[in-house]
Structure formats: C-alpha cells, structure tokens
Design a protein around this motif. Sequence first.
Motif, PDB file in Angstrom:
ATOM      1  N   ARG A 384      -9.512  11.244   8.611  1.00  0.00           N
ATOM      2  CA  ARG A 384      -9.264   9.756   8.581  1.00  0.00           C
ATOM      3  C   ARG A 384      -9.762   8.915   7.316  1.00  0.00           C
ATOM      4  O   ARG A 384      -9.133   7.800   6.870  1.00  0.00           O
ATOM      5  CB  ARG A 384     -10.429   9.048   9.435  1.00  0.00           C
ATOM      6  N   ILE A 385     -10.598   9.610   6.538  1.00  0.00           N
ATOM      7  CA  ILE A 385     -11.065   8.989   5.071  1.00  0.00           C
ATOM      8  C   ILE A 385      -9.640   9.157   4.310  1.00  0.00           C
ATOM      9  O   ILE A 385      -9.265   8.509   3.671  1.00  0.00           O
ATOM     10  CB  ILE A 385     -12.118   9.790   4.521  1.00  0.00           C
ATOM     11  N   ASP A 386      -8.947  10.222   4.294  1.00  0.00           N
ATOM     12  CA  ASP A 386      -7.767  10.728   3.694  1.00  0.00           C
ATOM     13  C   ASP A 386      -6.587   9.652   3.943  1.00  0.00           C
ATOM     14  O   ASP A 386      -5.906   9.520   3.241  1.00  0.00           O
ATOM     15  CB  ASP A 386      -7.323  12.085   3.768  1.00  0.00           C
ATOM     16  N   CYS A 387      -6.566   9.470   5.333  1.00  0.00           N
ATOM     17  CA  CYS A 387      -5.624   8.681   5.893  1.00  0.00           C
ATOM     18  C   CYS A 387      -5.331   7.221   5.508  1.00  0.00           C
ATOM     19  O   CYS A 387      -4.596   6.459   5.060  1.00  0.00           O
ATOM     20  CB  CYS A 387      -5.470   8.866   7.292  1.00  0.00           C
ATOM     21  N   PHE A 388      -6.785   6.594   5.499  1.00  0.00           N
ATOM     22  CA  PHE A 388      -6.906   5.152   5.427  1.00  0.00           C
ATOM     23  C   PHE A 388      -7.874   4.689   4.416  1.00  0.00           C
ATOM     24  O   PHE A 388      -7.966   3.475   3.910  1.00  0.00           O
ATOM     25  CB  PHE A 388      -7.796   4.854   6.786  1.00  0.00           C
ATOM     26  N   ALA A 389      -8.170   5.592   3.516  1.00  0.00           N
ATOM     27  CA  ALA A 389      -8.892   5.274   2.289  1.00  0.00           C
ATOM     28  C   ALA A 389      -7.959   4.706   1.118  1.00  0.00           C
ATOM     29  O   ALA A 389      -6.649   5.283   1.088  1.00  0.00           O
ATOM     30  CB  ALA A 389      -9.679   6.276   1.723  1.00  0.00           C
ATOM     31  N   ASP A 390      -8.176   3.829   0.264  1.00  0.00           N
ATOM     32  CA  ASP A 390      -7.436   3.164  -0.663  1.00  0.00           C
ATOM     33  C   ASP A 390      -7.330   4.221  -2.094  1.00  0.00           C
ATOM     34  O   ASP A 390      -6.285   4.541  -2.401  1.00  0.00           O
ATOM     35  CB  ASP A 390      -7.649   1.889  -1.174  1.00  0.00           C
ATOM     36  N   THR A 391      -8.466   4.772  -2.289  1.00  0.00           N
ATOM     37  CA  THR A 391      -8.443   5.701  -3.490  1.00  0.00           C
ATOM     38  C   THR A 391      -8.792   6.965  -3.074  1.00  0.00           C
ATOM     39  O   THR A 391      -9.439   7.323  -2.193  1.00  0.00           O
ATOM     40  CB  THR A 391      -9.511   5.275  -4.350  1.00  0.00           C
ATOM     41  N   SER A 392      -8.105   8.032  -3.626  1.00  0.00           N
ATOM     42  CA  SER A 392      -8.228   9.279  -3.268  1.00  0.00           C
ATOM     43  C   SER A 392      -9.507  10.223  -4.189  1.00  0.00           C
ATOM     44  O   SER A 392      -9.485   9.933  -5.196  1.00  0.00           O
ATOM     45  CB  SER A 392      -6.939  10.300  -3.650  1.00  0.00           C
ATOM     46  N   THR A 393     -10.497  10.724  -3.483  1.00  0.00           N
ATOM     47  CA  THR A 393     -11.403  11.285  -4.082  1.00  0.00           C
ATOM     48  C   THR A 393     -11.816  12.725  -3.070  1.00  0.00           C
ATOM     49  O   THR A 393     -11.723  12.569  -1.747  1.00  0.00           O
ATOM     50  CB  THR A 393     -12.597  10.555  -4.158  1.00  0.00           C
TER      51      THR A 393
END
Length: 548
Positions: A384-393
């Motif tokens: 969910r973080i990878d799908c909906f986050a604006d920046t990749s980390t």
Amino acid sequence: MALYLLYETASGFSLFHAHGLDEIGQNTEAVQSSITDLNRFGKVVKLTAFQPFDSALDALNQCNSVSEGQMTDELQSFLELNLPKVKEGKKSKFSLGVGDHKIGSHITEVTKIPCQSNEFVNELLRGVRLHFDRFIKDLKPGDLEKAQLGLGHSYSRAKVKFNVNRVDNMVIQAIFLLDTLDKDINSFSMRVREWYSWHFPELVKIVNDNYLYAKVSKYIEDKQNLSEDKIPGLTDIIGDEDKAKEIVEAAKASMGQDLSPIDLINVQQFAQRVMDLSEYRRKLYDYLVTKMNDIAPNLASLIGEVVGARLISHAGSLTNLAKCPSSTLQILGAEKALFRALKTRGNTPKYGLIFHSSFIGRASARNKGRMARYLANKCSIASRIDCFADTSTTVFGEKLREQVEERLDFYDKGVAPRKNLDVMKAAIETTQNKAMDTDEVPTDASAKKSKKKSKAAAADDGEAITEDGVTTVANGGAAEDPKSEKKKKKKEKRRLDEDLEQDVDGGDAEQDGTAKKKKKKDKHEDADLQAASDIKKKKKKKSKSEAE
C-alpha cells in the motif's frame, strides 16, 4: 412529493422536473413501456435548467468527479440555484433522483438535498437519455454524438495514463518469462546431459551444475583430443584444478562411444543455445530487480524481488495487491488448497506464495503459520505504501523487515519486539530527514550569497577585512588609532540622536521597537553616570592626599 432528475451529459448538467406521477405501480411494465413514447413522456418530465460545460477540459474534470462519486463546486452551485431551498429542521417537499447512489450520498451530505436512486429513477433517466436531443432546442443533430465521442476518448486516455517508470505490467511479464526460462533451461540442460553422456558418461558425476556442464562439454568437444594441455582452460571454467585433472583422467578411461563430427557439431550448437539462455536468464533477473526497486521498493526490500513480483503477478497489478487484505495475501497462490479444504471441511492452508520467503523457512514448524500471518500483514502495508506514496523510498520496507526479524527472535528466544507505532514514527522521521538533506544541498549561487552575507556581518561586528583577506579586530586591539576612536564616538552620538528623533516621531510605534530603544538609552545613561562617579572619586582622593 416533487421529483427532480439530475442528468449528466457530455455537453453539460441538466435538471428535469417529473410531475404528475402515480407512485402506485411505478415499476410496472406499462410505465416502462410508456417511456419510449415521447408524447406521453414529455407531459410528465420537463426540462428545468441546463448548464453547458465551458470547455472539453472542464467536461473531463466534471466527468472524472462524477465517476468517483464527488460533487464539484459547479454542480453544487447549479443545484442550489435551480432547486428549492431546504429549510433546516423541516422535511423537504421534493427529492432529487440521481443515477449513482455514491454521488447522491455526497450531495445529501454537503447540501442537505434529499436524493434517491432506485429502479424507477433509473427508468426515468433512461427516458431522458432517449429523448434528450428533443428537450434541448438549439442542439443540432450530431452535436451530442460528437461531444460524447470526444469526452469518451479523453476520459479513456486519462484513465490509461501512467508513469513509465512504474509500470507493473513489465514486472508481471518479466516474472512469467523468468519462470518459463527456468523450466526450459532445466529441460534443455537434461537433454544436453543425455546427449553428451553417450560420448562422455563420466562427466555427469564430476560436474553437477547445468550451466557449467554445457560450458565444459562445448570446451571439450571430442574426449579423445582432451589432454593435460587443456587443464588450465578447464580450471578457468570450473574454478577447481582438482576437478579439471579428474576430468582429464576420466576421459582417458571413458566407457563412452565415439561420435561422428556432425553429431558433435549438433551437440556443441545445442550446448551453446543452453548457455545463451542461461546468460539471458541472468540479465532478465537483473532487469527484474531494477524494475521492482522502481515500482515496489518497500515490498522488494521486505520479502525479496522474485517473491514480490510473483505476488504482484498473481494479484494482477500492484493496485490489486494493495487492495487485498492481509488474510487474502497470506494464501495468495493456494486457492486450490483453500477451496478443497472448504469443500471437504478440512484445515485451510496457512501460506501461499509467501512460503518461498526465507522468513518462513527460518521459523520453526509450530511457528510457520504465525510467521506467515505476520509477514502477510507487513507485505500488505508495504504494497500500500508503494502503490499510493508519492515518492519512492525503501525506508519503510527496511523497517518492516527489521520488525519481521524481531518477531522471529521473539518466537525463538522470547525477546520482546518494538511496537509498530514506534517503528513507523522512526521511519517517517528518517524519510523527512532525507528529504531535508536533499533540499538543503547548497548551489553555487546560494554559496556565493552566503559568503557575501558573512562578510557583511563580519564588517558590522567590527571586523575590518583587508585586501589580502585577513581580518583585523577593531574593538579592543592594541594598535588602535586615536582618530578612529574619535570617529567611533561621533558615530555613536549620531546613532543616539537618530534613535531619539525616531522615538519622538514614532510615538505610535510597536512596543517591541520602543522597548529596544529604551534599553539602548538606559545603557548609555548608565555609562555616563559611572563616568561621573569615577571623576568624583578621583577628586576626593586628590583632596585627601593634599590635606595629608
């Protein structure tokens, strides 16, 4: 109760008033068949208001909002302007019929306008859609179809738009091809072993790896020509000199039959194909790793690139995987076992594709189910973080991996793990610190400005910068000129006079500024009093010495 109908078209919003309707038998076939007749339908439903869109871009924005169940400001003003006002605390005498219950609930929540969406409203909207070109007088034939076609193309194009660097379809195709290549390379390698074993059967027991076997068979070619001169070449391929000598010794006493030159050529070509496929498989794996780090960095750092790609592939996309709850993600890939267990009322499976993770293999037999459930929970959060986050980390993935490691230690040794709230706070702080570090990297222009500011500040503090770049302290130096002291005293007097004038002129100034100026006055008055007291003390001392 009056009924209004909201109808959204490709050209604008329209509001219809349906009056004279009999609520009894609204869903009968007679009412549904009467909709197709314009004469009967036109007497019941009449156009109240129509608001066209300003441009094609405006139409696309309104269409996107309506499809997501959101009411825009334009639609709200259109409804409030053309519908009767709803008084607070009283039941409204009308209702608004909409095609989608989502936008109806949003309209009711914001504007308190009662909305309804049922079969009867849908039938009326179907009639409006059928006869809409007759209700608008100035509408030319073909204009509505053109608007619908243009808006349909724009809406579809906007939905299909994606970030080129975050295309999960490439990961799906790559993991499918990787699995297919693994099967093909294994079957082809077995065929090379069987084929070349007719000529050199002892080589199978010495070289176990499929890729090395194909490479060695291509290098040896005919075993009769194999001598001790080729030991260095075999050592470079295998990496073990003892095995190279063993191959040479086995070739001297081999039980295999001789092959014709044509057969040997075919064996060598097939071995070269297997080697090329193995090299391509390695390059494809590197490509998959890079794509996973771009698309799902947290999921890849948590569970690995291959297992994460298999989860995305099985779910269909990263968005579908993010929508899955952790209980679904846990058994993703074990659907047959799940339905078989439900049918036979047996035990349901504990894990699916995540079984290939190293965490479950490291857990004990009794803790494998617990570990699978916990790992599925963390994988769901990472996706969910990878799908909906604006920046990749990768910060969140690394923190989640640490949590899984701590849970393993808790099951094995009983060491209490950290709380999820503390770990997520630490992850957010690290990401914010990284963002601050990237923002605070000074450019050349900013560095020059900072140097100029530091020089100006140094000059204001009383540091005189010479031509050679060496600063000499002006206050408290031994080599001070009396002229410079006099100049400084004059400057200080001028500043005091200017401060006094400002105090007189700016009587209505802010309290902070006046307080600062008063402090300056008090300091100078104290200095004058101290100087006067020192002079008096000196005079007293002189008078005492003269009296003595």
